[in-house]
Write a protein that holds these residues in place. Structure first.
Motif, PDB file in Angstrom:
ATOM      1  N   ARG A  84       0.834  -1.213   0.000  1.00  0.00           N
ATOM      2  CA  ARG A  84       0.000   0.000   0.000  1.00  0.00           C
ATOM      3  C   ARG A  84       0.864   1.257   0.000  1.00  0.00           C
ATOM      4  N   GLN A  85       1.998   1.194   0.688  1.00  0.00           N
ATOM      5  CA  GLN A  85       2.926   2.324   0.673  1.00  0.00           C
ATOM      6  C   GLN A  85       3.466   2.562  -0.734  1.00  0.00           C
ATOM      7  N   VAL A  86       3.789   1.493  -1.437  1.00  0.00           N
ATOM      8  CA  VAL A  86       4.289   1.608  -2.811  1.00  0.00           C
ATOM      9  C   VAL A  86       3.202   2.166  -3.723  1.00  0.00           C
ATOM     10  N   ASP A  87       1.980   1.720  -3.526  1.00  0.00           N
ATOM     11  CA  ASP A  87       0.861   2.236  -4.312  1.00  0.00           C
ATOM     12  C   ASP A  87       0.737   3.748  -4.141  1.00  0.00           C
ATOM     13  N   GLN A  88       0.844   4.227  -2.917  1.00  0.00           N
ATOM     14  CA  GLN A  88       0.782   5.671  -2.679  1.00  0.00           C
ATOM     15  C   GLN A  88       1.966   6.388  -3.317  1.00  0.00           C
ATOM     16  N   LEU A  89       3.141   5.772  -3.228  1.00  0.00           N
ATOM     17  CA  LEU A  89       4.330   6.370  -3.818  1.00  0.00           C
ATOM     18  C   LEU A  89       4.137   6.609  -5.313  1.00  0.00           C
ATOM     19  N   LEU A  90       3.610   5.603  -6.004  1.00  0.00           N
ATOM     20  CA  LEU A  90       3.525   5.664  -7.462  1.00  0.00           C
ATOM     21  C   LEU A  90       2.299   6.414  -7.965  1.00  0.00           C
ATOM     22  N   THR A  91       1.191   6.340  -7.236  1.00  0.00           N
ATOM     23  CA  THR A  91      -0.040   6.952  -7.738  1.00  0.00           C
ATOM     24  C   THR A  91      -0.313   8.332  -7.161  1.00  0.00           C
ATOM     25  N   VAL A  92       0.220   8.626  -5.986  1.00  0.00           N
ATOM     26  CA  VAL A  92      -0.017   9.930  -5.341  1.00  0.00           C
ATOM     27  C   VAL A  92       1.241  10.797  -5.349  1.00  0.00           C
ATOM     28  N   GLN A 129       5.880  -2.487 -13.056  1.00  0.00           N
ATOM     29  CA  GLN A 129       6.525  -1.983 -14.263  1.00  0.00           C
ATOM     30  C   GLN A 129       7.080  -0.579 -14.077  1.00  0.00           C
ATOM     31  N   ARG A 130       6.607   0.109 -13.060  1.00  0.00           N
ATOM     32  CA  ARG A 130       7.075   1.481 -12.817  1.00  0.00           C
ATOM     33  C   ARG A 130       8.109   1.552 -11.708  1.00  0.00           C
TER      34      ARG A 130
END
Length: 206
Positions: A84-92, A129-130
């Motif tokens: 979830r931390q990675v998701d925030q890093l990449l999307t926010v 991929q990012r």
């Protein structure tokens, strides 16, 4: 080691920012007795006895060349929490970056597989991929700039008892805001050439 040092030598590129991450266990502690406030000529008095209110994990992300940091405390540090931390890093934090070059230690939760445990395969693959991941070597945590930042955070923000996760996150947000406003960058001076001289004992004999 040389792989991480080569990453730190790259010029700043907003399309491929270099971000370091680390996490720190933190014990939530309360006062068994109310402290006695400081008065003229007398320091604040605090009882050595304390109350344990559980533990949590502080995640810290830092882009050294931009002078940006994000910190967040969570009750746990599972694979799902990291994903979830990675998701925030990449999307926010970095929605427009082509890739985020991520430097971190090789903890078992810090893996692409964690994304697949947290999200549907399509989303996990898109996030993966990012990412361009570079792990610090075993016993090489000194190479992680985020660990250095955690040390600064500990001295500047956590050198006292905090007994509640919400209060902790409020304090972390204040530190993050003040530090980011200052845009204090991290300039890494130790190079591969330095390593081959000063740490030559780590290299195989030729």
């Amino acid at each position: 080691m040389e792989d991480v040092l080569a990453v730190y030598a790259r010029p700043h590129d907003p399309a491929r920012p270099v971000v370091c991450m680390d996490e720190k266990p933190y014990q939530l502690l309360g006062h068994a007795r109310d402290p006695i406030p400081a008065t003229p000529g007398h320091d604040r008095k605090e009882d050595s006895e304390y109350v344990r209110n559980g533990t949590c994990s502080i995640f810290l992300w830092v882009e050294p060349l931009r002078g940006w940091r994000r910190c967040d405390a969570q009750p746990r540090r599972t694979k799902l929490d990291w994903a979830r931390q990675v998701d925030q890093l990449l999307t926010v934090d970095y929605p427009d970056a082509e890739k985020v070059v991520l430097v971190m230690d090789n903890l078992n939760t810090h893996a692409i597989g964690s994304l697949y445990e947290a999200f549907p395969p399509e989303k996990a693959f898109a996030l993966a991929q990012r990412l361009e991941i570079h792990y610090t070597p075993k016993h090489g945590s000194w190479l992680n700039i985020a660990e250095i930042e955690l040390s600064a955070l500990t001295g500047q923000c956590l050198a006292r008892r905090i007994d509640d996760l919400g209060v902790l996150n409020t304090e972390l947000a204040a530190w993050q805001s003040a530090t980011n406003a200052d845009q204090r960058q991290v300039t890494w001076h130790f190079t591969t050439a330095d390593a081959r001289v000063k740490l030559r004992h780590l290299y195989p004999d030729s």
